[in-house]
Scaffold this active site. Structure first.
Site, PDB file in Angstrom:
ATOM      1  N   ILE A 139       0.924  -1.369   0.044  1.00  0.00           N
ATOM      2  CA  ILE A 139      -0.140  -0.083   0.078  1.00  0.00           C
ATOM      3  C   ILE A 139       0.906   1.352  -0.018  1.00  0.00           C
ATOM      4  O   ILE A 139       2.025   1.566   0.728  1.00  0.00           O
ATOM      5  CB  ILE A 139      -0.954  -0.119   1.274  1.00  0.00           C
ATOM      6  CG1 ILE A 139      -1.766   1.258   1.371  1.00  0.00           C
ATOM      7  CG2 ILE A 139      -0.292  -0.467   2.563  1.00  0.00           C
ATOM      8  CD1 ILE A 139      -3.153   1.133   1.829  1.00  0.00           C
ATOM      9  N   HIS A 140       0.609   2.349  -1.040  1.00  0.00           N
ATOM     10  CA  HIS A 140       1.330   3.442  -0.956  1.00  0.00           C
ATOM     11  C   HIS A 140       0.547   4.739  -1.382  1.00  0.00           C
ATOM     12  O   HIS A 140       1.367   5.688  -1.361  1.00  0.00           O
ATOM     13  CB  HIS A 140       2.666   3.081  -1.693  1.00  0.00           C
ATOM     14  CG  HIS A 140       2.336   3.089  -3.118  1.00  0.00           C
ATOM     15  ND1 HIS A 140       1.805   1.927  -3.887  1.00  0.00           N
ATOM     16  CD2 HIS A 140       2.456   4.072  -4.367  1.00  0.00           C
ATOM     17  CE1 HIS A 140       1.832   2.267  -5.224  1.00  0.00           C
ATOM     18  NE2 HIS A 140       2.139   3.540  -5.359  1.00  0.00           N
ATOM     19  N   ARG A 141      -0.403   4.486  -1.678  1.00  0.00           N
ATOM     20  CA  ARG A 141      -1.137   5.697  -2.526  1.00  0.00           C
ATOM     21  C   ARG A 141      -1.349   6.731  -1.633  1.00  0.00           C
ATOM     22  O   ARG A 141      -1.809   6.606  -0.487  1.00  0.00           O
ATOM     23  CB  ARG A 141      -2.380   5.216  -3.254  1.00  0.00           C
ATOM     24  CG  ARG A 141      -2.234   3.914  -4.020  1.00  0.00           C
ATOM     25  CD  ARG A 141      -3.647   4.153  -5.090  1.00  0.00           C
ATOM     26  NE  ARG A 141      -3.069   4.985  -6.266  1.00  0.00           N
ATOM     27  CZ  ARG A 141      -2.112   4.541  -7.110  1.00  0.00           C
ATOM     28  NH1 ARG A 141      -1.761   3.687  -7.280  1.00  0.00           N
ATOM     29  NH2 ARG A 141      -1.829   5.601  -8.124  1.00  0.00           N
ATOM     30  N   ARG A 192       7.010   5.755   1.760  1.00  0.00           N
ATOM     31  CA  ARG A 192       6.122   6.656   2.151  1.00  0.00           C
ATOM     32  C   ARG A 192       5.028   6.071   3.084  1.00  0.00           C
ATOM     33  O   ARG A 192       4.710   6.830   4.096  1.00  0.00           O
ATOM     34  CB  ARG A 192       5.196   6.967   0.814  1.00  0.00           C
ATOM     35  CG  ARG A 192       3.963   7.967   1.088  1.00  0.00           C
ATOM     36  CD  ARG A 192       2.829   8.016   0.033  1.00  0.00           C
ATOM     37  NE  ARG A 192       3.414   8.926  -1.174  1.00  0.00           N
ATOM     38  CZ  ARG A 192       2.878  10.055  -1.194  1.00  0.00           C
ATOM     39  NH1 ARG A 192       2.471  10.680  -0.081  1.00  0.00           N
ATOM     40  NH2 ARG A 192       3.361  10.950  -1.971  1.00  0.00           N
ATOM     41  N   ASP A 214      -3.019  -1.552  -2.937  1.00  0.00           N
ATOM     42  CA  ASP A 214      -3.662  -0.545  -3.754  1.00  0.00           C
ATOM     43  C   ASP A 214      -2.631   0.087  -5.082  1.00  0.00           C
ATOM     44  O   ASP A 214      -2.948   1.005  -5.577  1.00  0.00           O
ATOM     45  CB  ASP A 214      -3.832   0.865  -2.830  1.00  0.00           C
ATOM     46  CG  ASP A 214      -2.532   1.515  -2.216  1.00  0.00           C
ATOM     47  OD1 ASP A 214      -1.574   0.898  -2.526  1.00  0.00           O
ATOM     48  OD2 ASP A 214      -2.374   2.466  -1.559  1.00  0.00           O
TER      49      ASP A 214
END
Ligand code: UD1
Ligand code: UDP
Length: 439
Positions: free
Chosen positions: A207-209, A241, A285
């Protein structure tokens, strides 16, 4: 022909790799510009090693920053290189700030831009990716759309159909070629993963968005869901992130203390493919992972409310679960415990081609260049107007002949309520068409 290829983030390096190989195979002159948007070893150099890529000719070392700051720095530095190198064509990929900067600078210098992975749309202008890709798709010279759906998006937005090519996605090329190379032996270097790869019920999580991880509520939600997945082993290579956001929101320790959640550093491509191949399910994501899941026949739940890869959902391999805890837990249980459901998802047909996208893309560029079509110049004839028309075609005529006869550019063909991209030999009899009449 001198080609400049721009990249800067993990997925751009991975998905551009087959194009780099193909350009070398054809002995064309290639200049590689790495923006430096991703710079940690785990997010950048390890992919050059895994995919045996040459060192970039230029590393612009822009690093991280706010969108304006990062894009501005890139543009300034890319402009200097393009003025110096005078390429015939610039290739950008996808929807990153690197791609947007490369596109803007090249276009203003009247260097033709080819957009690889063009035409994807999530129809949500709240994400930087949607803004970037829509901006880029305004005025490129060649558009390489992975699927008919993405080609239709471009055509409906007014891109001339002769500039759009349905090529599949280079992720298939890179994924299938490298899958042949993976083996557990490679894990001797990666102790973290070596200890995890033989566990049961592996779920790979990424997940990184920005819209998910920079938002305390959604990140908290995800951590809550993970707490309840004790029956599975969640392997979570954490994007930088995300790691920073987890720490910022005081969630990192909570996650770290869960025995069934194994947080590890971002993996190299071969290690990651090995992990995917041993996974029962992917939770993500990521855009690229939605593609790889259907290529590798792994069920996937996408932690988003919309997707720019709707083909994977239509095909039945991907389910959008948003952030609804009950839905995620219920579907995870179904997929891990019900073979029929898991098999149905695994059998979804890959919509992204059969692994020769890079070859198609480079052939099209070469062909356009050799036919003197790859250039930006003003029109020679007076064009008074474009009129948008819809008609039902009664005669037996194909797209190519209709356009020639009527001085028209067809945007879309409707055949029994199904939209079709207007390829040259598509017969138009009894179909509705939307077209520009050039006056
Ligand atoms: C970018 C792309 C996104 C793509 C993703 C792939 C844009 C707008 N976004 O998002 O479309 O899906 O790459 O992973 O271009 N950081 C590091 N080390 C690195 C790189 C980043 O610590 O090597 C940290 C920095 O704190 C940085 C943050 O991650 O501020 C975000 O990096 P950035 O490149 O801005 O965006 P991504 O989320 O990686
Ligand atoms: N990937 C990888 N190691 C990891 C996580 C992802 O090699 O630890 C690869 C993955 O196989 C895919 C790409 O990175 O090809 C996806 O990148 P990301 O999710 O960062 O970006 P997106 O596809 O969402 O733009």
């Amino acid at each position: 022909m001198k080609i400049v290829l721009m990249f800067g983030t993990r997925p751009e390096i991975i998905k551009m790799a087959p194009i780099i190989d193909e350009v070398f195979k054809k002995s064309l002159k290639l200049i590689l510009i790495q923006s430096g948007q991703h710079y940690d070893y785990e997010m950048s150099d390890q992919f050059f090693e895994d995919l045996k890529l040459p060192s970039p000719d230029y590393n612009l070392s822009v690093g991280s920053g706010k969108h304006g700051e990062q894009t501005g720095k890139m543009m300034e530095r890319i402009e200097k290189v393009l003025i110096e190198e005078k390429p015939d064509v610039v290739l950008v990929h996808g929807d990153t700030n690197t791609a947007l900067s490369g596109f803007l600078v090249a276009s203003k210098l009247h260097v033709p831009v080819c957009h690889v992975e063009a035409g994807l749309r999530s129809y949500s202008n709240t994400t930087p990716e949607e803004i970037n890709r829509k901006m880029i798709d305004v005025c490129c010279e060649l558009y390489f759309a992975p699927t008919e759906e993405s080609a239709i998006n471009l055509s409906l937005e007014g891109v001339s159909r002769e500039k759009i090519f349905i090529t599949g996605n280079t992720i298939v090329d890179v994924c299938l070629r490298n899958r042949l190379k993976i083996s557990k032996k490679q894990l001797n270097k990666n102790h973290e993963l070596r200890n995890l790869i033989n566990l049961d019920n592996i779920i790979t999580l990424t997940i990184h968005r920005a819209e998910n991880v920079d938002n305390k509520k959604s990140l908290n939600n995800i951590v809550d869901v993970l707490c309840e997945m004790e029956h599975a082993n969640i392997i979570f290579p954490i994007h930088p992130r995300t790691k920073k956001a987890l720490k910022r929101f005081d969630l990192y320790e909570k996650l770290f203390n869960l025995n069934h959640v194994h947080s590890i550093n971002p993996l190299g491509y071969l290690d990651f493919l090995l992990l995917l191949s041993n996974s029962s399910l992917i939770l993500t994501d990521s855009g690229g992972l939605q593609e790889e899941a259907i290529i590798l026949n792994i069920p996937i739940l996408t932690l988003r409310n919309n997707t720019d890869r709707p083909e994977t959902v239509t095909a039945g391999g991907n389910i959008l679960v948003g952030f609804q805890k009950e839905k995620i837990l219920k579907l995870t249980n179904c997929i891990l415990n019900n073979e029929d459901i898991a098999n149905k998802m695994k059998n979804a047909k890959n919509p992204y081609g059969n692994g020769n996208s890079a070859e198609k893309i480079v052939d099209i560029i070469l062909n356009s260049y050799e036919n003197n079509e790859l250039k930006i110049e003003s029109v020679e004839n007076i064009i008074n107007n474009f009129t948008l028309k819809i008609v039902e075609v009664k005669e037996n005529i194909n797209v190519f002949d209709f356009e020639k006869k009527n001085n028209a550019k067809i945007r879309i063909v409707y055949d029994k309520n199904k939209s079709k991209f207007p390829i040259n030999d598509l017969n138009l009899k009894n179909k509705f068409i939307l077209y520009d009449q050039i006056g």
